[in-house]
Design an enzyme around this catalytic site. Sequence first.
Site, PDB file in Angstrom:
ATOM      1  CG  ASP A  54      -8.749   1.679   3.514  1.00 49.99           C
ATOM      2  OD1 ASP A  54      -9.610   0.859   3.140  1.00 49.99           O
ATOM      3  OD2 ASP A  54      -7.550   1.384   3.671  1.00 49.99           O
ATOM      4  CE  LYS A  89      -4.361  -1.236   2.246  1.00 51.94           C
ATOM      5  NZ  LYS A  89      -5.304  -0.813   3.286  1.00 51.94           N
TER       6      LYS A  89
HETATM    7  P1  NAP Z   1      -0.751  -1.865  10.920  1.00 45.42           P
HETATM    8  O1  NAP Z   1      -0.380  -0.768   9.983  1.00 45.42           O
HETATM    9  O2  NAP Z   1       0.158  -3.037  11.079  1.00 45.42           O
HETATM   10  O3  NAP Z   1      -0.988  -1.186  12.380  1.00 45.42           O
HETATM   11  C1  NAP Z   1      -1.296  -1.993  13.489  1.00 45.42           C
HETATM   12  C2  NAP Z   1      -1.624  -1.094  14.684  1.00 45.42           C
HETATM   13  O4  NAP Z   1      -2.023  -1.928  15.780  1.00 45.42           O
HETATM   14  C3  NAP Z   1      -0.431  -0.255  15.186  1.00 45.42           C
HETATM   15  O5  NAP Z   1      -0.886   0.973  15.665  1.00 45.42           O
HETATM   16  C4  NAP Z   1       0.088  -1.137  16.324  1.00 45.42           C
HETATM   17  O6  NAP Z   1       0.821  -0.417  17.284  1.00 45.42           O
HETATM   18  C5  NAP Z   1      -1.190  -1.638  16.922  1.00 45.42           C
HETATM   19  N1  NAP Z   1      -1.020  -2.847  17.709  1.00 45.42           N
HETATM   20  C6  NAP Z   1      -0.787  -4.106  17.256  1.00 45.42           C
HETATM   21  N2  NAP Z   1      -0.699  -4.984  18.290  1.00 45.42           N
HETATM   22  C7  NAP Z   1      -0.889  -4.232  19.430  1.00 45.42           C
HETATM   23  C8  NAP Z   1      -0.914  -4.545  20.818  1.00 45.42           C
HETATM   24  N3  NAP Z   1      -0.737  -5.810  21.250  1.00 45.42           N
HETATM   25  N4  NAP Z   1      -1.137  -3.549  21.696  1.00 45.42           N
HETATM   26  C9  NAP Z   1      -1.340  -2.264  21.273  1.00 45.42           C
HETATM   27  N5  NAP Z   1      -1.317  -1.904  19.968  1.00 45.42           N
HETATM   28  C10 NAP Z   1      -1.084  -2.872  19.066  1.00 45.42           C
HETATM   29  O7  NAP Z   1      -2.178  -2.476  10.538  1.00 45.42           O
HETATM   30  P2  NAP Z   1      -3.396  -1.734   9.805  1.00 45.42           P
HETATM   31  O8  NAP Z   1      -3.316  -1.976   8.348  1.00 45.42           O
HETATM   32  O9  NAP Z   1      -3.454  -0.349  10.314  1.00 45.42           O
HETATM   33  O10 NAP Z   1      -4.643  -2.610  10.334  1.00 45.42           O
HETATM   34  C11 NAP Z   1      -5.026  -2.574  11.701  1.00 45.42           C
HETATM   35  C12 NAP Z   1      -6.322  -3.359  11.893  1.00 45.42           C
HETATM   36  O11 NAP Z   1      -7.361  -2.733  11.144  1.00 45.42           O
HETATM   37  C13 NAP Z   1      -6.260  -4.810  11.396  1.00 45.42           C
HETATM   38  O12 NAP Z   1      -6.967  -5.631  12.285  1.00 45.42           O
HETATM   39  C14 NAP Z   1      -6.993  -4.756  10.052  1.00 45.42           C
HETATM   40  O13 NAP Z   1      -7.607  -5.990   9.719  1.00 45.42           O
HETATM   41  C15 NAP Z   1      -8.039  -3.694  10.337  1.00 45.42           C
HETATM   42  N6  NAP Z   1      -8.481  -2.995   9.127  1.00 45.42           N
HETATM   43  C16 NAP Z   1      -9.822  -2.970   8.860  1.00 45.42           C
HETATM   44  C17 NAP Z   1     -10.273  -2.330   7.737  1.00 45.42           C
HETATM   45  C18 NAP Z   1     -11.737  -2.323   7.430  1.00 45.42           C
HETATM   46  O14 NAP Z   1     -12.112  -1.990   6.283  1.00 45.42           O
HETATM   47  N7  NAP Z   1     -12.603  -2.649   8.368  1.00 45.42           N
HETATM   48  C19 NAP Z   1      -9.384  -1.685   6.851  1.00 45.42           C
HETATM   49  C20 NAP Z   1      -8.022  -1.708   7.182  1.00 45.42           C
HETATM   50  C21 NAP Z   1      -7.584  -2.368   8.327  1.00 45.42           C
HETATM   51  P3  NAP Z   1       2.446  -0.247  17.155  1.00 45.42           P
HETATM   52  O15 NAP Z   1       2.645   0.893  16.199  1.00 45.42           O
HETATM   53  O16 NAP Z   1       2.892   0.024  18.525  1.00 45.42           O
HETATM   54  O17 NAP Z   1       2.976  -1.563  16.595  1.00 45.42           O
END
Ligand code: NAP
Length: 289
Positions: free
Chosen positions: A108, A72
Amino acid sequence: MTRINGQTRIVGVIGDPVQHSRSPQMHNAAIVERKLDYVYVPFHVRSGELQEAIEGFKALNVLGVNVTIPHKQTVMSILDDVSHEATLIGAANTLIFCDGRVSGDNTDAQGFLRAMTEEGIDIPVGGSAVVLGAGGAARAVVVALALSGLDLITIANRTEWKAIQFEKDLATISETEISAVDLASNQLNLAIRSADLLVNTTSVGMQETDQLLIDPDFLNPGTIVYEIVYTPPETPLLRVAREKGCQTIGGIGMLVHQGAIAFEKWIGIVPNVETMRIALKQALYQKKL
Ligand code: NAP
């Protein structure tokens, strides 16, 4: 797939891995329902092969692709044109090929907002939101809310410097004040207590055993709680919020709407979002609805 013929146009998704993606089921259900001569295909594209894949799509007259992890952000440097929202978010989730050029967009942010509107939930213009997380999805959410006219967005992330980076990067995109706080701080508790909207954009909640990132004692019944995680359909945060009497919204609507917006950009036809939602839920939760 007997419906494929010599004129069938191709859309799809690129990622690594990509086999977990449920977008093919969601898009193909809408394509079939509208009797359109298109097919949506998953393409496994490894990081070192992104540029070649893009050139290949141009040569093969592919109409467009969605982009998922890990491309992305990296795809941005090889696009001919980039939309305003994709530039602000720093990532593209939708590519459109036309006349030998590739343009990138990000659906998004609009998907996040449309899902709220669909549920009859007003975007709290002039109010405040707390966003948990500072990853890729968080950036789309913060851009969506900042461009919608909120007064204040508080971002809390486990790795605090990433939230501080958001504060710096997005401070000037609108009048909205953006403030980074520590996930374990009392500042977060106070922000939650007065928030109109709380959004979880972290991946916490996907596992049944995940602990809450917030102290529920600070959650008000008047706060809308928006969980963008979509598996399971009810995360521990959503359960607590429901028990508190908060209006809640899960992540499936955002996923459907970001896909529907991409579909419309490629094909020029509004898909049936209910068909997409049913197909997506069947694929995600593996049961007939
Ligand atoms: P990403 O870029 O990898 O970011 C993950 C985020 O989660 C970071 O802020 C990370 O914090 C935090 N995190 C992970 N494990 C954690 C923990 N144990 N404690 C506290 N914070 C934690 O992922 P993303 O693409 O943003 O996606 C995040 C979520 O959104 C996923 O579950 C994804 O499936 C969902 N999502 C949904 C949609 C939708 O259309 N509904 C669209 C996109 C994403 P750090 O920076 O400290 O690692």
